[in-house]
Design a protein around this motif. Structure first.
Motif, PDB file in Angstrom:
ATOM      1  N   PRO A   1       0.797  -1.226   0.000  1.00 56.89           N
ATOM      2  CA  PRO A   1       0.000   0.000   0.000  1.00 56.89           C
ATOM      3  C   PRO A   1       0.834   1.283   0.000  1.00 56.89           C
ATOM      4  CG  PRO A   1      -1.022  -1.605   1.436  1.00 56.89           C
ATOM      5  CD  PRO A   1       0.307  -2.187   1.000  1.00 56.89           C
ATOM      6  N   LYS A   2       1.971   1.286   0.678  1.00 57.32           N
ATOM      7  CA  LYS A   2       2.821   2.480   0.709  1.00 57.32           C
ATOM      8  C   LYS A   2       3.380   2.835  -0.672  1.00 57.32           C
ATOM      9  CE  LYS A   2       7.284   0.332   1.526  1.00 57.32           C
ATOM     10  NZ  LYS A   2       7.817   0.749   0.236  1.00 57.32           N
ATOM     11  N   ASP A   3       3.414   1.850  -1.598  1.00 54.83           N
ATOM     12  CA  ASP A   3       3.951   2.074  -2.937  1.00 54.83           C
ATOM     13  C   ASP A   3       2.942   2.712  -3.890  1.00 54.83           C
ATOM     14  OD1 ASP A   3       6.386   0.756  -2.223  1.00 54.83           O
ATOM     15  OD2 ASP A   3       5.422  -1.178  -2.609  1.00 54.83           O
ATOM     16  N   ILE A   4       1.673   2.687  -3.520  1.00 58.96           N
ATOM     17  CA  ILE A   4       0.614   3.178  -4.399  1.00 58.96           C
ATOM     18  C   ILE A   4       0.454   4.684  -4.185  1.00 58.96           C
ATOM     19  CG2 ILE A   4      -1.778   2.889  -5.133  1.00 58.96           C
ATOM     20  CD1 ILE A   4      -0.041   0.345  -5.409  1.00 58.96           C
ATOM     21  N   ARG A   5       1.129   5.450  -5.045  1.00 60.06           N
ATOM     22  CA  ARG A   5       1.067   6.908  -4.962  1.00 60.06           C
ATOM     23  C   ARG A   5       0.747   7.480  -6.337  1.00 60.06           C
ATOM     24  NH1 ARG A   5       6.168   6.214  -2.047  1.00 60.06           N
ATOM     25  NH2 ARG A   5       7.209   7.106  -3.848  1.00 60.06           N
ATOM     26  N   GLU A   6      -0.060   8.504  -6.345  1.00 56.12           N
ATOM     27  CA  GLU A   6      -0.419   9.194  -7.584  1.00 56.12           C
ATOM     28  C   GLU A   6       0.860   9.678  -8.268  1.00 56.12           C
ATOM     29  OE1 GLU A   6      -3.309  10.064 -10.232  1.00 56.12           O
ATOM     30  OE2 GLU A   6      -3.722   9.274  -8.226  1.00 56.12           O
ATOM     31  N   ASN A   7       0.938   9.551  -9.574  1.00 54.92           N
ATOM     32  CA  ASN A   7       2.064   9.987 -10.404  1.00 54.92           C
ATOM     33  C   ASN A   7       3.340   9.185 -10.196  1.00 54.92           C
ATOM     34  OD1 ASN A   7       0.576  12.122 -11.626  1.00 54.92           O
ATOM     35  ND2 ASN A   7       0.895  13.327  -9.770  1.00 54.92           N
ATOM     36  N   SER A   8       3.293   8.101  -9.433  1.00 53.97           N
ATOM     37  CA  SER A   8       4.476   7.272  -9.231  1.00 53.97           C
ATOM     38  C   SER A   8       4.495   6.154 -10.275  1.00 53.97           C
ATOM     39  CB  SER A   8       4.457   6.675  -7.822  1.00 53.97           C
ATOM     40  OG  SER A   8       5.641   5.971  -7.574  1.00 53.97           O
ATOM     41  N   VAL A   9       5.671   5.936 -10.846  1.00 52.25           N
ATOM     42  CA  VAL A   9       5.857   4.900 -11.853  1.00 52.25           C
ATOM     43  C   VAL A   9       6.715   3.798 -11.229  1.00 52.25           C
ATOM     44  CG1 VAL A   9       6.786   4.364 -14.142  1.00 52.25           C
ATOM     45  CG2 VAL A   9       5.764   6.613 -13.707  1.00 52.25           C
ATOM     46  N   LEU A  10       6.181   2.574 -11.206  1.00 52.50           N
ATOM     47  CA  LEU A  10       6.929   1.444 -10.656  1.00 52.50           C
ATOM     48  C   LEU A  10       7.726   0.783 -11.773  1.00 52.50           C
ATOM     49  CD1 LEU A  10       4.171  -0.118  -8.394  1.00 52.50           C
ATOM     50  CD2 LEU A  10       5.947   1.521  -7.774  1.00 52.50           C
ATOM     51  N   ILE A  11       8.978   0.494 -11.489  1.00 57.64           N
ATOM     52  CA  ILE A  11       9.855  -0.199 -12.433  1.00 57.64           C
ATOM     53  C   ILE A  11      10.155  -1.572 -11.836  1.00 57.64           C
ATOM     54  CG2 ILE A  11      12.044  -0.151 -13.682  1.00 57.64           C
ATOM     55  CD1 ILE A  11      10.289   2.227 -14.419  1.00 57.64           C
ATOM     56  N   GLY A  12       9.787  -2.628 -12.557  1.00 54.75           N
ATOM     57  CA  GLY A  12      10.026  -3.986 -12.091  1.00 54.75           C
ATOM     58  C   GLY A  12      11.372  -4.493 -12.579  1.00 54.75           C
ATOM     59  N   VAL A  13      12.199  -4.995 -11.647  1.00 61.65           N
ATOM     60  CA  VAL A  13      13.543  -5.467 -11.997  1.00 61.65           C
ATOM     61  C   VAL A  13      13.903  -6.731 -11.221  1.00 61.65           C
ATOM     62  CG1 VAL A  13      14.314  -3.095 -12.431  1.00 61.65           C
ATOM     63  CG2 VAL A  13      14.816  -4.158 -10.253  1.00 61.65           C
ATOM     64  N   LYS A  14      14.974  -7.373 -11.687  1.00 60.20           N
ATOM     65  CA  LYS A  14      15.564  -8.492 -10.955  1.00 60.20           C
ATOM     66  C   LYS A  14      17.072  -8.431 -11.141  1.00 60.20           C
ATOM     67  CE  LYS A  14      15.584 -13.444 -10.255  1.00 60.20           C
ATOM     68  NZ  LYS A  14      14.979 -14.726 -10.610  1.00 60.20           N
ATOM     69  N   VAL A  15      17.802  -8.544 -10.028  1.00 58.56           N
ATOM     70  CA  VAL A  15      19.257  -8.662 -10.102  1.00 58.56           C
ATOM     71  C   VAL A  15      19.541 -10.123 -10.410  1.00 58.56           C
ATOM     72  CG1 VAL A  15      21.430  -8.419  -8.853  1.00 58.56           C
ATOM     73  CG2 VAL A  15      19.592  -6.753  -8.494  1.00 58.56           C
ATOM     74  N   LEU A  16      20.121 -10.381 -11.571  1.00 68.22           N
ATOM     75  CA  LEU A  16      20.289 -11.748 -12.064  1.00 68.22           C
ATOM     76  C   LEU A  16      21.502 -12.460 -11.481  1.00 68.22           C
ATOM     77  CD1 LEU A  16      19.481 -11.078 -15.821  1.00 68.22           C
ATOM     78  CD2 LEU A  16      17.941 -11.970 -14.058  1.00 68.22           C
ATOM     79  N   ASP A  17      22.562 -11.723 -11.284  1.00 69.64           N
ATOM     80  CA  ASP A  17      23.828 -12.306 -10.860  1.00 69.64           C
ATOM     81  C   ASP A  17      23.925 -12.260  -9.339  1.00 69.64           C
ATOM     82  OD1 ASP A  17      26.447 -12.962 -10.367  1.00 69.64           O
ATOM     83  OD2 ASP A  17      27.311 -11.286 -11.468  1.00 69.64           O
ATOM     84  N   GLY A  18      23.682 -13.393  -8.681  1.00 72.74           N
ATOM     85  CA  GLY A  18      23.687 -13.460  -7.230  1.00 72.74           C
ATOM     86  C   GLY A  18      25.065 -13.411  -6.594  1.00 72.74           C
ATOM     87  N   ASP A  19      26.112 -13.573  -7.378  1.00 68.49           N
ATOM     88  CA  ASP A  19      27.465 -13.512  -6.824  1.00 68.49           C
ATOM     89  C   ASP A  19      28.041 -12.101  -6.856  1.00 68.49           C
ATOM     90  OD1 ASP A  19      27.650 -16.233  -6.191  1.00 68.49           O
ATOM     91  OD2 ASP A  19      28.259 -16.725  -8.241  1.00 68.49           O
ATOM     92  N   TYR A  20      27.922 -11.443  -8.001  1.00 71.78           N
ATOM     93  CA  TYR A  20      28.549 -10.136  -8.163  1.00 71.78           C
ATOM     94  C   TYR A  20      27.561  -9.000  -8.412  1.00 71.78           C
ATOM     95  CZ  TYR A  20      32.784 -12.823  -8.204  1.00 71.78           C
ATOM     96  OH  TYR A  20      33.793 -13.671  -7.844  1.00 71.78           O
ATOM     97  N   TYR A  21      26.289  -9.298  -8.549  1.00 72.64           N
ATOM     98  CA  TYR A  21      25.250  -8.274  -8.711  1.00 72.64           C
ATOM     99  C   TYR A  21      25.500  -7.376  -9.919  1.00 72.64           C
ATOM    100  CZ  TYR A  21      24.093  -9.578  -3.887  1.00 72.64           C
ATOM    101  OH  TYR A  21      23.751 -10.258  -2.761  1.00 72.64           O
ATOM    102  N   SER A  22      26.079  -7.930 -10.970  1.00 70.70           N
ATOM    103  CA  SER A  22      26.474  -7.081 -12.092  1.00 70.70           C
ATOM    104  C   SER A  22      25.485  -7.082 -13.255  1.00 70.70           C
ATOM    105  CB  SER A  22      27.855  -7.508 -12.602  1.00 70.70           C
ATOM    106  OG  SER A  22      27.819  -8.866 -13.011  1.00 70.70           O
ATOM    107  N   ASP A  23      24.488  -7.961 -13.241  1.00 65.33           N
ATOM    108  CA  ASP A  23      23.498  -7.996 -14.315  1.00 65.33           C
ATOM    109  C   ASP A  23      22.104  -7.804 -13.732  1.00 65.33           C
ATOM    110  OD1 ASP A  23      25.278  -8.479 -16.478  1.00 65.33           O
ATOM    111  OD2 ASP A  23      25.435 -10.567 -15.839  1.00 65.33           O
ATOM    112  N   VAL A  24      21.387  -6.847 -14.299  1.00 64.45           N
ATOM    113  CA  VAL A  24      20.052  -6.500 -13.815  1.00 64.45           C
ATOM    114  C   VAL A  24      19.092  -6.541 -14.995  1.00 64.45           C
ATOM    115  CG1 VAL A  24      18.640  -4.721 -12.716  1.00 64.45           C
ATOM    116  CG2 VAL A  24      21.039  -5.013 -12.027  1.00 64.45           C
ATOM    117  N   GLU A  25      17.996  -7.281 -14.828  1.00 63.39           N
ATOM    118  CA  GLU A  25      16.959  -7.306 -15.854  1.00 63.39           C
ATOM    119  C   GLU A  25      15.869  -6.312 -15.475  1.00 63.39           C
ATOM    120  OE1 GLU A  25      14.174 -10.314 -18.463  1.00 63.39           O
ATOM    121  OE2 GLU A  25      15.316 -11.125 -16.776  1.00 63.39           O
TER     122      GLU A  25
END
Length: 191
Positions: free
Chosen positions: A104-128
């Protein structure tokens, strides 16, 4: 869209994440992160690195400034509505399931949500980056998770084109920033 981060970029994100983790020392978990749910989640320091990497990747991809993401607990009420990436982007990551959790705290007028996933669990260098969705569009009944008081957004529900950063959303974000800076000092990182 896969965003690759260099070793130097990941190091900078990890430095910020470490400082954020230390600033939150002694904070109390929200109910959905506490008690029996705690064992399902990654350690807090890893969660902070993942979060900062995700926010930085979105900032880098869209070429927008990232809000400097740490402050003492006592300032949380002043800053909790700041976007992750200016002017109005809230970055939400996949953690333990195949949906993006929205609260509920994320639901704000004019807010744009960007869905992502950090793919590389070792070095965190690739993000989808899965795409964007207006926050007000996330409350569909079929996405409701009553156990968590949240919504679980399927990854294929996100729009793939550029987020709708209208002149009004930029203007509102700039005005919000001006108001916030009148109340306290705030740092941003520009890329």
């Amino acid at each position: 869209m896969i965003i690759h981060l260099s070793k130097e970029e990941v190091r900078a994100c990890a430095d910020i994440a470490l400082n954020r983790w230390m600033m939150k020392w002694g904070s109390i978990d929200r109910p959905n992160y506490a008690n029996e749910n705690k064992h399902k989640l990654e350690p807090e320091i890893a969660a902070n690195v993942r979060t900062i990497v995700a926010e930085y990747a979105v900032s880098k991809h869209y070429k927008l400034p990232m809000v400097f993401p740490f402050y003492p607990n006592e300032e949380h009420s002043f800053r909790m509505h700041n976007p992750d990436v200016l002017p109005c982007l809230e970055v939400k990551t996949v953690r333990t399931r195949k949906e993006i959790p929205i609260f509920p705290k994320d639901i704000r007028e004019n807010s744009v949500l960007i869905g992502v996933k950090v793919l590389d669990g070792d070095y965190y260098s690739d993000v989808e980056i899965y795409g964007w969705l207006m926050a007000t569009e996330c409350t569909k009944p079929e996405w409701k998770d009553p156990d968590e008081n949240s919504w679980r957004i399927p990854l294929d529900a996100f729009n793939q084109d550029y987020p709708p950063l209208t002149p009004m959303s930029v203007l509102l974000a700039v005005r919000s920033e001006e108001h916030t800076s009148e109340l306290q000092s705030q740092s941003t990182i520009s890329y």
